[in-house]
Scaffold this motif. Structure first.
Motif, mmCIF file in Angstrom:
data_model
loop_
_atom_site.group_PDB
_atom_site.id
_atom_site.type_symbol
_atom_site.label_atom_id
_atom_site.label_comp_id
_atom_site.label_asym_id
_atom_site.label_seq_id
_atom_site.Cartn_x
_atom_site.Cartn_y
_atom_site.Cartn_z
ATOM 1 N N ILE A 366 27.340 47.885 35.693
ATOM 2 C CA ILE A 366 28.104 46.567 35.235
ATOM 3 C C ILE A 366 28.215 45.839 36.533
ATOM 4 O O ILE A 366 29.044 46.049 37.496
ATOM 5 N N GLU A 367 27.311 44.887 36.900
ATOM 6 C CA GLU A 367 27.324 44.081 37.743
ATOM 7 C C GLU A 367 26.297 42.833 37.365
ATOM 8 O O GLU A 367 25.818 43.031 36.523
ATOM 9 N N GLY A 368 26.468 41.778 38.551
ATOM 10 C CA GLY A 368 25.180 40.750 38.177
ATOM 11 C C GLY A 368 25.969 39.471 38.325
ATOM 12 O O GLY A 368 27.242 39.349 38.330
ATOM 13 N N ARG A 369 24.957 38.580 38.240
ATOM 14 C CA ARG A 369 25.561 37.021 38.310
ATOM 15 C C ARG A 369 24.739 36.263 37.255
ATOM 16 O O ARG A 369 25.289 35.118 37.031
ATOM 17 N N VAL A 370 23.907 36.856 36.455
ATOM 18 C CA VAL A 370 23.532 36.176 35.080
ATOM 19 C C VAL A 370 23.515 37.282 34.168
ATOM 20 O O VAL A 370 22.697 38.058 33.983
ATOM 21 N N LEU A 371 24.524 36.838 33.522
ATOM 22 C CA LEU A 371 25.034 38.036 32.478
ATOM 23 C C LEU A 371 25.662 37.574 31.274
ATOM 24 O O LEU A 371 26.348 36.465 31.420
ATOM 25 N N ASP A 372 25.983 38.434 30.337
ATOM 26 C CA ASP A 372 26.628 38.069 29.112
ATOM 27 C C ASP A 372 27.587 39.505 28.749
ATOM 28 O O ASP A 372 26.943 40.497 28.503
ATOM 29 N N MET A 373 28.706 39.528 29.213
ATOM 30 C CA MET A 373 29.459 40.745 29.182
ATOM 31 C C MET A 373 30.875 40.346 28.208
ATOM 32 O O MET A 373 31.661 39.439 28.312
ATOM 33 N N THR A 374 31.062 41.309 27.468
ATOM 34 C CA THR A 374 32.152 41.438 26.568
ATOM 35 C C THR A 374 33.071 42.555 26.820
ATOM 36 O O THR A 374 32.488 43.582 26.826
ATOM 37 N N LEU A 375 34.415 42.308 26.906
ATOM 38 C CA LEU A 375 35.201 43.233 27.435
ATOM 39 C C LEU A 375 36.413 43.153 26.445
ATOM 40 O O LEU A 375 36.920 42.340 25.922
ATOM 41 N N THR A 376 36.883 44.550 25.787
ATOM 42 C CA THR A 376 37.971 44.560 25.189
ATOM 43 C C THR A 376 39.255 45.281 25.834
ATOM 44 O O THR A 376 38.888 46.603 26.413
ATOM 45 N N ILE A 377 40.277 45.076 26.128
ATOM 46 C CA ILE A 377 41.371 45.553 26.950
ATOM 47 C C ILE A 377 42.488 45.870 25.805
ATOM 48 O O ILE A 377 42.814 45.100 25.031
ATOM 49 N N ARG A 378 43.236 47.087 26.016
ATOM 50 C CA ARG A 378 44.200 47.573 25.055
ATOM 51 C C ARG A 378 45.185 48.334 25.921
ATOM 52 O O ARG A 378 44.424 49.058 26.932
ATOM 53 N N PRO A 379 46.325 48.575 25.383
ATOM 54 C CA PRO A 379 47.154 49.682 26.312
ATOM 55 C C PRO A 379 46.729 51.054 26.178
ATOM 56 O O PRO A 379 46.223 51.269 24.956
ATOM 57 N N TRP A 380 47.023 52.008 26.926
ATOM 58 C CA TRP A 380 46.645 53.113 26.776
ATOM 59 C C TRP A 380 47.401 53.916 25.932
ATOM 60 O O TRP A 380 46.926 54.691 24.816
ATOM 61 N N LYS A 381 48.733 53.620 25.861
ATOM 62 C CA LYS A 381 49.599 53.910 24.779
ATOM 63 C C LYS A 381 50.354 52.835 24.327
ATOM 64 O O LYS A 381 50.808 52.073 25.425
ATOM 65 N N ALA A 382 51.014 52.554 23.197
ATOM 66 C CA ALA A 382 51.390 51.477 22.609
ATOM 67 C C ALA A 382 52.974 51.309 23.330
ATOM 68 O O ALA A 382 53.377 50.470 23.596
ATOM 69 N N GLU A 383 53.537 52.454 23.627
ATOM 70 C CA GLU A 383 54.702 52.417 24.192
ATOM 71 C C GLU A 383 54.744 52.430 25.881
ATOM 72 O O GLU A 383 55.749 52.447 26.514
ATOM 73 N N ALA A 384 53.693 52.419 26.082
ATOM 74 C CA ALA A 384 53.499 52.270 27.889
ATOM 75 C C ALA A 384 52.361 51.272 27.947
ATOM 76 O O ALA A 384 51.392 51.345 28.461
ATOM 77 N N MET A 385 53.070 49.761 27.752
ATOM 78 C CA MET A 385 52.207 48.667 27.960
ATOM 79 C C MET A 385 51.767 48.601 29.509
ATOM 80 O O MET A 385 52.965 48.469 30.298
ATOM 81 N N TYR A 386 50.542 48.251 29.847
ATOM 82 C CA TYR A 386 50.310 47.985 31.076
ATOM 83 C C TYR A 386 50.955 46.640 31.539
ATOM 84 O O TYR A 386 51.047 45.710 30.965
ATOM 85 N N ARG A 387 51.097 46.638 33.008
ATOM 86 C CA ARG A 387 51.885 45.079 33.404
ATOM 87 C C ARG A 387 50.763 44.226 33.461
ATOM 88 O O ARG A 387 50.919 43.100 33.612
ATOM 89 N N TYR A 388 49.630 44.329 34.516
ATOM 90 C CA TYR A 388 48.744 43.443 34.697
ATOM 91 C C TYR A 388 46.955 44.143 34.402
ATOM 92 O O TYR A 388 47.198 45.393 34.521
ATOM 93 N N PHE A 389 46.308 43.253 34.292
ATOM 94 C CA PHE A 389 44.907 43.837 34.076
ATOM 95 C C PHE A 389 43.952 42.898 34.963
ATOM 96 O O PHE A 389 44.177 41.609 34.843
ATOM 97 N N TRP A 390 43.307 43.389 35.924
ATOM 98 C CA TRP A 390 42.353 42.500 36.551
ATOM 99 C C TRP A 390 40.874 42.654 36.494
ATOM 100 O O TRP A 390 40.632 43.940 36.415
ATOM 101 N N ILE A 391 40.185 41.641 36.449
ATOM 102 C CA ILE A 391 38.672 41.717 36.687
ATOM 103 C C ILE A 391 38.405 40.904 37.644
ATOM 104 O O ILE A 391 38.573 39.841 37.782
ATOM 105 N N LYS A 392 37.556 41.624 38.539
ATOM 106 C CA LYS A 392 37.154 40.754 39.925
ATOM 107 C C LYS A 392 35.508 40.662 39.496
ATOM 108 O O LYS A 392 34.950 41.810 39.224
ATOM 109 N N VAL A 393 35.045 39.438 39.392
ATOM 110 C CA VAL A 393 33.609 39.374 39.392
ATOM 111 C C VAL A 393 32.912 38.788 40.572
ATOM 112 O O VAL A 393 33.813 38.201 41.339
#
Ligand code: FRU
Length: 516
Positions: A366-393
């Motif tokens: 998962i790397e590159g500069r000419v790409l088409d990437m789809t990401l789905t993000i969800r909480p690990w557990k509904a009762e433990a919501m993450y506070r932030y999510f970062w993607i660095k490209v």
């Protein structure tokens, strides 16, 4: 017969464009032949190919007296460069052939309708513009300006309308009539969209004001486009001096989509919904075309007047278009996604499912500069919501662009402070998203110096230019708290064509002239 200014521009292109290596350009985003590019113009289907013109000043990487640059495509992804189409060589357009549109006439000619701009100095010393609407006819390569130009001038502007801000005609045909919408301004400085009708595209009659802004949603409204989509009537405008409302409308030169119902009798758009078209930093003046198979496809200038001053010192061209986007209206909202033709260029696929993310994580492949990437993000557990999510490209540790999602406020922050810009100009953009319980779907399309985001299946789009060195190609994920992701990435594959345009000329190996 071509006039001198056009010949001069074409000779200049033929001499210097072959020296610009294709490696210096994005792979599938259109850039000018050479020099400066702004608005897309004349996006039209002509004899089975899609033509796109653009605001163009070949001789420098800053705006100058505008010409029309020209390219065409069959699939919206691979573009064929063509020589400049118009140059500012008449009294009525001597300061620039400004934005406009095009269509195929029933007799097979390609019609261009554009704004002739003439600057003059008033008695008080101030420089002012005078704008009129003009035509040119052509065969897909060469265009001749109509001898009856201008076809819309001072006498065609309604009472209290401005002849200084009277520009950017978008023309279309309906039955036996032609219509055009044109941006204009009223004495309070606010924008209004004028509508004209013509039996032959030569003689026009003012029929009404389609929409007026009353200094809401910016002031002067530039570059209108008006079309029907999915049972709604849609007006696009690009307002100057846009003020934000919450996290909406943050681009100073903004883009707004008004969705509603066209009251034909009163020539008036009844608004139902107003939304920004793009939530990024680099987007302006979009224009659409109706495809042969009935899709409404939009392309925008992937720049903005505010930020176009900050650019790398080196280079032979400046400005790019977005990836063309298919539009829909779903539940009264504009939806946009890259044209489906992009998928034909997908190469190697790498995918991961159910990856738990907390500490910074790289995933192999998962790397590159000419790409088409789809990401789905969800909480690990509904009762433990993450506070932030970062993607660095586009990262090499020192340079990077980050996309941060905060489920608590449903906001996305894109930060390109470390993305190769020579100045720390406006580089951070926050916008509201509409995720569902910490679930966010994000498609990222990258092409060397750009990143376009499509959120939740096209509910929002955000465009960004990056000047980060190409070696910075790493991608990583991190969460504060625990999130789970699925990720699918395709490399987009293009054969590099060395000097695809202006055949017969070949740039000497290794030579790179500078533009003067
Ligand atoms: C929008 C715009 C248009 C004008 C053109 C001039 O970016 O200001 O209104 O026609 O650019 O290049």
């Amino acid at each position: 017969m071509k006039c001198d200014k056009l010949k001069q521009a074409r000779d200049f292109e033929a001499t210097y464009v072959p020296f610009i290596s294709e490696e210096a350009r994005p792979c599938f985003h259109l850039t000018p032949n050479i020099g400066w590019m702004n608005d897309p113009n004349g996006f039209s289907l002509y004899k089975g190919e899609y033509h796109l013109f653009y605001q163009y000043y070949p001789y420098d990487r800053i705006a100058g007296p505008m010409h029309w640059g020209h390219a065409k495509t069959r699939d919206f992804i691979r573009w064929e460069r063509l020589p400049a189409a118009l140059a500012p060589d008449q009294e009525y357009d001597k300061s620039g052939c400004w934005s406009g549109s095009a269509l195929e006439l029933p007799d097979g000619r390609h019609l261009l309708m554009y704004t002739g701009n003439k600057s003059y100095r008033r008695e008080d010393g101030k420089v002012r513009q005078h704008q009129v609407q003009c035509l040119a006819f052509g065969d897909g390569v060469d265009y001749v300006k109509y001898e009856g130009n201008p076809v819309l001038s001072d006498g065609d502007v309604p009472e209290n309308g401005s002849t200084m801000d009277f520009r950017d005609p978008k023309i279309w045909r309906e039955g036996d009539s032609f219509y055009a919408v044109v941006g204009n301004r009223t004495p309070d400085g606010s924008g209004t969209i004028l509508m004209y009708e013509s039996p032959d595209a030569l003689h026009w009659r003012f029929i009404g004001k389609l929409a007026s802004c009353h200094n809401q949603y910016g002031r002067m409204w530039e570059c209108p486009d008006f079309f029907n989509l999915d049972g709604k009537d849609v007006l696009f405008v690009s307002p100057q001096e846009m003020k934000p409302i919450g996290l909406e409308f943050h681009l100073g030169n903004g883009t707004v989509c008004l969705i509603g119902r066209y009251d034909r009798e009163n020539v008036h758009l009844i608004r139902e919904k107003v939304q920004a078209i793009d939530y990024g930093i680099d987007f302006y003046a979009p224009q659409t075309v109706l495809t042969e198979d009935g899709r409404r496809v939009m392309i925008g200038w992937m720049q903005n007047w505010e930020t176009s001053q900050s650019k790398p010192e080196e280079g032979q061209f400046f400005g790019a278009m977005t990836v063309p986007r298919e539009l829909r209206v779903v539940d009264g909202r504009l939806i946009q996604n890259p044209v489906r033709e992009l998928e034909k260029y997908r190469g190697t696929r790498v995918s991961y499912s159910d990856v738990v993310v907390s500490d910074e994580l790289n995933l192999s492949g998962i790397e590159g500069r000419v790409l088409d990437m789809t990401l789905t993000i969800r909480p690990w557990k509904a009762e433990a919501m993450y506070r932030y999510f970062w993607i660095k490209v586009a990262s090499n540790g020192e340079d990077y662009t980050s996309i941060r999602f905060k489920p608590g406020t449903d906001t996305v922050r894109v930060d390109r402070t470390h993305s190769g810009f020579p100045h720390d100009i406006l580089n951070v953009r926050d916008f509201q998203v509409h995720p569902d319980g910490g679930n966010l779907k994000l498609r990222i399309v990258m092409d060397r110096n750009s990143m376009e985001l499509f959120l939740n299946d096209g509910e929002q789009a955000a465009s960004f230019i990056l000047y980060t060195p190409q070696e910075a190609s790493s991608i990583s994920f991190r969460a504060e708290g625990m999130a789970v992701i699925d990720v699918e990435k395709y490399d987009l594959m293009f054969e590099i064509r060395k000097t695809e345009c202006f055949p017969g000329r070949r740039a000497p190996e290794g030579s790179t002239p500078t533009i003067v």
